[in-house]
Scaffold this motif. Structure first.
Motif, PDB file in Angstrom:
ATOM      1  N   TYR A  28       0.851  -1.180   0.000  1.00 35.04           N
ATOM      2  CA  TYR A  28       0.000   0.000   0.000  1.00 35.04           C
ATOM      3  C   TYR A  28       0.890   1.234   0.000  1.00 35.04           C
ATOM      4  N   THR A  29       1.449   1.555  -1.121  1.00 29.81           N
ATOM      5  CA  THR A  29       2.355   2.681  -1.249  1.00 29.81           C
ATOM      6  C   THR A  29       1.648   3.972  -0.843  1.00 29.81           C
ATOM      7  N   GLY A  30       2.286   4.698   0.085  1.00 31.35           N
ATOM      8  CA  GLY A  30       1.725   5.966   0.516  1.00 31.35           C
ATOM      9  C   GLY A  30       0.833   5.837   1.724  1.00 31.35           C
ATOM     10  N   SER A  31       0.353   4.600   2.039  1.00 37.98           N
ATOM     11  CA  SER A  31      -0.468   4.481   3.220  1.00 37.98           C
ATOM     12  C   SER A  31       0.382   4.456   4.468  1.00 37.98           C
ATOM     13  N   ARG A  32      -0.267   4.817   5.558  1.00 36.59           N
ATOM     14  CA  ARG A  32       0.458   4.897   6.826  1.00 36.59           C
ATOM     15  C   ARG A  32       0.229   3.616   7.628  1.00 36.59           C
ATOM     16  N   VAL A  33       0.734   2.529   7.074  1.00 34.20           N
ATOM     17  CA  VAL A  33       0.639   1.236   7.738  1.00 34.20           C
ATOM     18  C   VAL A  33       2.010   0.899   8.318  1.00 34.20           C
ATOM     19  N   VAL A  34       2.057   0.715   9.636  1.00 30.60           N
ATOM     20  CA  VAL A  34       3.322   0.525  10.343  1.00 30.60           C
ATOM     21  C   VAL A  34       3.289  -0.823  11.059  1.00 30.60           C
ATOM     22  N   ALA A  35       4.236  -1.691  10.738  1.00 31.64           N
ATOM     23  CA  ALA A  35       4.386  -2.958  11.447  1.00 31.64           C
ATOM     24  C   ALA A  35       5.331  -2.738  12.621  1.00 31.64           C
ATOM     25  N   VAL A  36       4.846  -2.986  13.824  1.00 31.40           N
ATOM     26  CA  VAL A  36       5.670  -2.874  15.032  1.00 31.40           C
ATOM     27  C   VAL A  36       6.215  -4.267  15.295  1.00 31.40           C
ATOM     28  N   VAL A  37       7.509  -4.458  15.060  1.00 35.37           N
ATOM     29  CA  VAL A  37       8.038  -5.805  14.932  1.00 35.37           C
ATOM     30  C   VAL A  37       9.410  -5.937  15.567  1.00 35.37           C
ATOM     31  N   ASN A  38       9.665  -7.108  16.142  1.00 38.83           N
ATOM     32  CA  ASN A  38      10.990  -7.505  16.607  1.00 38.83           C
ATOM     33  C   ASN A  38      10.970  -9.015  16.732  1.00 38.83           C
ATOM     34  N   GLY A  39      12.110  -9.662  16.513  1.00 41.00           N
ATOM     35  CA  GLY A  39      12.174 -11.106  16.622  1.00 41.00           C
ATOM     36  C   GLY A  39      12.207 -11.610  18.045  1.00 41.00           C
ATOM     37  N   LYS A  40      12.199 -10.696  19.014  1.00 39.65           N
ATOM     38  CA  LYS A  40      12.260 -11.076  20.428  1.00 39.65           C
ATOM     39  C   LYS A  40      11.027 -10.547  21.150  1.00 39.65           C
ATOM     40  N   GLY A  41      10.532 -11.318  22.089  1.00 41.59           N
ATOM     41  CA  GLY A  41       9.392 -10.873  22.882  1.00 41.59           C
ATOM     42  C   GLY A  41       9.815  -9.985  24.047  1.00 41.59           C
ATOM     43  N   GLY A  42       8.827  -9.316  24.646  1.00 39.85           N
ATOM     44  CA  GLY A  42       9.085  -8.516  25.830  1.00 39.85           C
ATOM     45  C   GLY A  42       9.808  -7.217  25.598  1.00 39.85           C
ATOM     46  N   VAL A  43       9.742  -6.677  24.377  1.00 42.41           N
ATOM     47  CA  VAL A  43      10.451  -5.432  24.084  1.00 42.41           C
ATOM     48  C   VAL A  43       9.496  -4.254  23.888  1.00 42.41           C
ATOM     49  N   GLY A  44       8.202  -4.465  24.177  1.00 42.17           N
ATOM     50  CA  GLY A  44       7.277  -3.339  24.172  1.00 42.17           C
ATOM     51  C   GLY A  44       6.432  -3.167  22.934  1.00 42.17           C
ATOM     52  N   LYS A  45       6.367  -4.171  22.058  1.00 42.17           N
ATOM     53  CA  LYS A  45       5.611  -4.011  20.811  1.00 42.17           C
ATOM     54  C   LYS A  45       4.138  -3.700  21.082  1.00 42.17           C
ATOM     55  N   THR A  46       3.520  -4.513  21.935  1.00 37.78           N
ATOM     56  CA  THR A  46       2.089  -4.327  22.199  1.00 37.78           C
ATOM     57  C   THR A  46       1.832  -3.031  22.945  1.00 37.78           C
ATOM     58  N   THR A  47       2.668  -2.726  23.918  1.00 39.83           N
ATOM     59  CA  THR A  47       2.487  -1.506  24.706  1.00 39.83           C
ATOM     60  C   THR A  47       2.621  -0.268  23.831  1.00 39.83           C
ATOM     61  N   ILE A  48       3.593  -0.267  22.943  1.00 42.17           N
ATOM     62  CA  ILE A  48       3.771   0.868  22.037  1.00 42.17           C
ATOM     63  C   ILE A  48       2.601   0.968  21.068  1.00 42.17           C
TER      64      ILE A  48
END
Length: 314
Positions: free
Chosen positions: A3-23
């Motif tokens: 989706y070029t131009g859309s504001r879709v952001v994947a909050v991602v890391n290969g490790k758990g417990g780094v704040g993805k859900t909280t952020i």
């Protein structure tokens, strides 16, 4: 299918417990409270976004069944509307384990279709939102790839420890795996999470190491999310976001009002309020990060538009 131009952001890391859900929850909620139309996508089988937003166990919580069916069988799925004002959610949960298994099987026959499953599911309405944040699982490679194939940007939260930063390399592999499907995917930035403000040297060392890994200081967000264990626990226990807990703290009876009530036998107005005074600082961090995210996206969109305009006038 990107989706070029859309504001879709994947909050991602290969490790758990780094704040993805909280952020995801707090940045999305903060921006929605400011009037932006925000969609949160819970792609994690743990479904912790439900606890962050307080809808766990309610009628709004289908444990990710509808989203899982959309990913595995191309069934239609629509967001849960009005989880907060201007904030809608595609609900996740343990049913997404089924979707991950289905996508793995699908990938053997049609790898591209497996990667674009999420992009296809949200294609009809994603552009209706000012910002879409995808909370990615730390494992489940097929779900991560589906998130990155649907996103324009990747936002990577990390902690200051070396094992947390190792997750950056896992994300790099995921990016490479979807570049054929989504060549416009780009790194929005890396944000430090759970930072001890008193341990300045540790934070500076982590920033230097991440800069070396990525080759540019610009990849790091200026904002870091502080370590505030009591506030983080209380927000989840109460189903409140940090700014909502801050408002509740400010509205709660003061210590002397509670003491006076205990002495006179009359309850203090407002009853027992939240205890985590650090909620104020935590809310400020999420607000600053949200503003920085929007500023970065807007700047890069403007730069891309300028290049397109210049190319069209030659």
């Amino acid at each position: 299918m990107a989706y070029t131009g859309s504001r879709v952001v994947a909050v991602v890391n290969g490790k758990g417990g780094v704040g993805k859900t909280t952020i995801t929850a707090n940045v999305g909620g903060m921006l929605a409270a400011g009037g932006a139309r925000v969609l949160l996508i819970d792609l994690d089988p743990q479904g912790n976004l439900a606890e962050e937003l307080g809808y766990a166990g309610t009628d709004a919580d289908d444990d990710g069944l509808a989203l899982a069916q959309a990913l595995a069988f191309s069934a239609p799925v629509t967001p849960r509307l009005g989880v907060r004002d201007h904030l809608d959610v595609l609900v996740g949960g343990s049913q997404l384990d089924m979707a991950a298994a289905g996508l793995t099987m699908r990938a053997h026959k049609d790898p591209a279709a497996a990667k674009t499953a999420l992009a296809d599911a949200i294609a009809g309405y994603v552009e209706d939102y000012d910002l879409v944040l995808i909370d990615c699982p730390p494992g489940q490679e097929t779900l991560q790839q589906a998130a990155l194939a649907a996103a324009r940007w990747a936002l990577i939260p990390v902690k200051t420890d070396a094992s947390s930063r190792k997750g950056l390399r896992d994300v790099a592999r995921r990016l490479e795996a979807v570049v054929d499907i989504n060549p416009d995917l780009d790194l929005l930035g890396v944000v430090l999470f759970g930072v001890n403000r008193a341990a300045r040297r540790v934070s500076d060392t982590a920033r230097a190491a991440i800069t070396d890994d990525l080759g540019s200081p610009d990849a790091l967000f200026t904002t870091a999310i502080r370590h505030a264990e009591a506030a983080a626990q209380e927000t989840r226990d109460r189903g409140l976001l940090a700014y909502e807990l801050e408002e509740a703290v400010l509205a709660a009876p003061k210590w002397y009002e509670r003491l006076r009530g205990a002495t006179t036998g009359q309850p203090a107005t407002g009853g027992e309020g939240p205890r985590s005074r650090s909620a104020t600082g935590l809310a400020e961090d999420f607000q600053a990060l949200g503003e920085e995210i929007i500023a970065r996206i807007s700047h890069r969109e403007a730069a891309a538009d300028a290049v397109t305009t210049a190319g069209g006038t030659r």
